[in-house]
Design an enzyme around this catalytic site. Structure first.
Site, PDB file in Angstrom:
ATOM      1  CG  ASP A   9     -29.655  37.577 -10.728  1.00  0.00           C
ATOM      2  OD1 ASP A   9     -30.353  37.043  -9.914  1.00  0.00           O
ATOM      3  OD2 ASP A   9     -29.581  38.730 -10.970  1.00  0.00           O
ATOM      4  CG  ASP A  57     -25.730  30.434  -6.309  1.00  0.00           C
ATOM      5  OD1 ASP A  57     -24.827  31.286  -5.721  1.00  0.00           O
ATOM      6  OD2 ASP A  57     -26.659  30.059  -5.510  1.00  0.00           O
ATOM      7  CB  VAL A  58     -21.673  34.574  -7.519  1.00  0.00           C
ATOM      8  CG1 VAL A  58     -22.151  35.440  -8.539  1.00  0.00           C
ATOM      9  CG2 VAL A  58     -22.177  34.831  -6.153  1.00  0.00           C
ATOM     10  CB  SER A  92     -21.461  48.617   0.389  1.00  0.00           C
ATOM     11  OG  SER A  92     -21.990  49.429   1.220  1.00  0.00           O
ATOM     12  CE1 TYR A 147     -24.180  44.588   1.852  1.00  0.00           C
ATOM     13  CE2 TYR A 147     -23.832  46.461   3.113  1.00  0.00           C
ATOM     14  CZ  TYR A 147     -23.944  46.065   1.714  1.00  0.00           C
ATOM     15  OH  TYR A 147     -24.168  46.618   0.590  1.00  0.00           O
ATOM     16  CE  LYS A 164     -21.678  44.608  -0.747  1.00  0.00           C
ATOM     17  NZ  LYS A 164     -21.589  43.856  -2.130  1.00  0.00           N
TER      18      LYS A 164
HETATM   19  N1  NAD Z   1     -28.755  49.369  -3.420  1.00  0.00           N
HETATM   20  C1  NAD Z   1     -27.976  49.924  -2.451  1.00  0.00           C
HETATM   21  O1  NAD Z   1     -28.282  50.928  -1.674  1.00  0.00           O
HETATM   22  C2  NAD Z   1     -26.584  49.442  -2.352  1.00  0.00           C
HETATM   23  C3  NAD Z   1     -25.527  50.013  -1.286  1.00  0.00           C
HETATM   24  C4  NAD Z   1     -24.175  49.715  -1.191  1.00  0.00           C
HETATM   25  C5  NAD Z   1     -24.171  48.526  -1.945  1.00  0.00           C
HETATM   26  N2  NAD Z   1     -24.798  47.873  -2.820  1.00  0.00           N
HETATM   27  C6  NAD Z   1     -24.258  46.808  -3.592  1.00  0.00           C
HETATM   28  O2  NAD Z   1     -24.485  46.730  -4.863  1.00  0.00           O
HETATM   29  C7  NAD Z   1     -25.054  45.378  -5.589  1.00  0.00           C
HETATM   30  C8  NAD Z   1     -26.526  45.454  -6.104  1.00  0.00           C
HETATM   31  O3  NAD Z   1     -27.166  45.816  -5.348  1.00  0.00           O
HETATM   32  P1  NAD Z   1     -28.857  46.195  -5.568  1.00  0.00           P
HETATM   33  O4  NAD Z   1     -28.997  47.125  -4.612  1.00  0.00           O
HETATM   34  O5  NAD Z   1     -28.980  46.342  -6.997  1.00  0.00           O
HETATM   35  O6  NAD Z   1     -29.246  44.755  -5.096  1.00  0.00           O
HETATM   36  P2  NAD Z   1     -30.667  43.825  -5.692  1.00  0.00           P
HETATM   37  O7  NAD Z   1     -31.130  43.189  -4.530  1.00  0.00           O
HETATM   38  O8  NAD Z   1     -32.007  44.720  -6.312  1.00  0.00           O
HETATM   39  O9  NAD Z   1     -29.967  42.835  -6.914  1.00  0.00           O
HETATM   40  C9  NAD Z   1     -29.152  42.242  -6.836  1.00  0.00           C
HETATM   41  C10 NAD Z   1     -29.137  41.056  -7.686  1.00  0.00           C
HETATM   42  O10 NAD Z   1     -28.061  40.210  -7.335  1.00  0.00           O
HETATM   43  C11 NAD Z   1     -28.759  38.762  -7.541  1.00  0.00           C
HETATM   44  N3  NAD Z   1     -27.987  37.805  -6.435  1.00  0.00           N
HETATM   45  C12 NAD Z   1     -28.202  37.590  -5.098  1.00  0.00           C
HETATM   46  N4  NAD Z   1     -27.327  36.480  -4.934  1.00  0.00           N
HETATM   47  C13 NAD Z   1     -26.867  36.043  -5.871  1.00  0.00           C
HETATM   48  C14 NAD Z   1     -26.130  34.817  -6.044  1.00  0.00           C
HETATM   49  N5  NAD Z   1     -25.759  33.979  -4.942  1.00  0.00           N
HETATM   50  N6  NAD Z   1     -25.674  34.566  -7.298  1.00  0.00           N
HETATM   51  C15 NAD Z   1     -25.998  35.249  -8.331  1.00  0.00           C
HETATM   52  N7  NAD Z   1     -26.996  36.487  -8.226  1.00  0.00           N
HETATM   53  C16 NAD Z   1     -27.283  36.623  -6.928  1.00  0.00           C
HETATM   54  C17 NAD Z   1     -30.218  38.966  -7.026  1.00  0.00           C
HETATM   55  O11 NAD Z   1     -31.061  37.979  -7.504  1.00  0.00           O
HETATM   56  C18 NAD Z   1     -30.382  40.318  -7.715  1.00  0.00           C
HETATM   57  O12 NAD Z   1     -30.821  40.144  -9.081  1.00  0.00           O
HETATM   58  C19 NAD Z   1     -24.765  44.588  -4.297  1.00  0.00           C
HETATM   59  O13 NAD Z   1     -23.457  43.756  -4.373  1.00  0.00           O
HETATM   60  C20 NAD Z   1     -25.220  45.310  -3.050  1.00  0.00           C
HETATM   61  O14 NAD Z   1     -24.531  44.989  -2.002  1.00  0.00           O
HETATM   62  C21 NAD Z   1     -26.215  48.196  -3.141  1.00  0.00           C
END
Ligand code: NAD
Length: 250
Positions: free
Chosen positions: A39, A65-66, A145, A158, A162
């Site tokens: 992360d 960082d990805v 998503s 977005y 996805k």
């Molecule tokens: N929460 C929702 O409602 C939801 C819905 C659909 C899809 N998603 C997907 O699920 C995944 C996780 O979502 P979440 O809700 O836990 O989000 P979140 O923001 O709580 O956590 C995401 C994590 O990814 C890390 N991150 C962001 N950019 C990064 C990078 N460049 N390199 C490394 N780490 C990075 C952030 O620091 C964070 O810790 C995401 O891909 C998101 O798009 C979430």
């Protein structure tokens, strides 16, 4: 019988410092997997690894960082050095966005979204697959998503990123199936995480709840449970699929 056959495996979980990624890291560790949390949030990532370790699990944090191939290589090398293998890759790191009319999206906003949410998983697969190929074993789960399936109003960039993960997943699955590597994708529904704290309880959540036959919003554990299935022997014949743990929403 160890039905899941996860004990002693090694997993990288991107975006594992909080939210869904953290729930995945905790659940895999609880089933005996060595977890490398990757992360950009260093304090949260270290705290997560320490919490898992304190509970008897095996986890380390690696700042990564990805969007950076160099940091991804470093994280992958760390996983191999610490645990000797790389069996499981969970491409979970992702960013959301403010809503924009599509004709007002800037190149920078579009490109940033593609770089993190679509190219990030590609970057990590490119580094991890050679290790999995050598082992003749691997499980890759791309976290997408429901918005990639249905589209999202004013979030075209977005939704496009996805949806791109679906094609990426299905193509990679065909390529890697003969090598013993499964590649699947989860279409995550709206889930209670730090990313959705801005939702307003009285309006946004109530509107969302009307769409969910099960009558509750998803928790991170609901997604982690699906990941657990997809990385275990229980899903040995499942590859190239998009699964939707969404309470019956669509
Ligand atoms: N929460 C929702 O409602 C939801 C819905 C659909 C899809 N998603 C997907 O699920 C995944 C996780 O979502 P979440 O809700 O836990 O989000 P979140 O923001 O709580 O956590 C995401 C994590 O990814 C890390 N991150 C962001 N950019 C990064 C990078 N460049 N390199 C490394 N780490 C990075 C952030 O620091 C964070 O810790 C995401 O891909 C998101 O798009 C979430």
């Amino acid at each position: 019988m160890d039905y899941l056959n996860l004990t002693g495996k090694t997993a990288v979980v991107t975006g594992g410092a909080q939210g869904i990624g953290l729930a995945v890291a905790e659940e895999l560790a609880a089933f005996g997997v060595h977890v490398v949390i990757c992360d950009i949030k260093e304090r949260e990532g270290k705290d997560a690894a320490e919490k898992i370790t304190a509970l008897g699990g095996s986890a380390i944090f690696c700042r990564c960082d990805v969007t950076s191939p160099a940091e991804i290589k470093q994280a992958t090398d760390t996983a191999i050095k610490e645990f000797g293998r790389l069996d499981i890759l969970i491409n979970n790191a992702g960013i959301g966005s403010d809503c924009h009319a599509t004709d007002e999206l800037t190149d920078a906003e579009w490109n940033r979204m593609m770089d993190v949410d679509l190219k990030g998983p590609f970057n990590f697969c490119r580094e991890a697959v050679p290790h999995m190929r050598r082992q003749k074993y691997g499980k890759i789960v791309n976290i997408s998503s429901g918005g990639g399936i249905g589209g999202m109003l004013f979030l075209a960039h977005y939704s496009a990123a996805k949806a791109g993960l679906f094609g990426f997943t299905k193509s990679l699955a065909k390529e890697l199936a003969p090598l013993g590597i499964n590649v699947n994708c989860i279409a995550v529904p709206t889930t209670l995480t730090p990313a959705t704290t801005f939702y307003d309880y009285d309006s946004d959540w109530q509107e969302e709840l009307k769409l969910i036959p099960m009558g509750r919003i998803a928790q991170p554990k609901d997604i982690a449970d699906m990941v657990l299935y997809l990385v275990s022997d229980a899903s040995a014949y499942v590859t190239g699929q998009v699964l939707s743990p969404n309470g019956g929403k669509r």
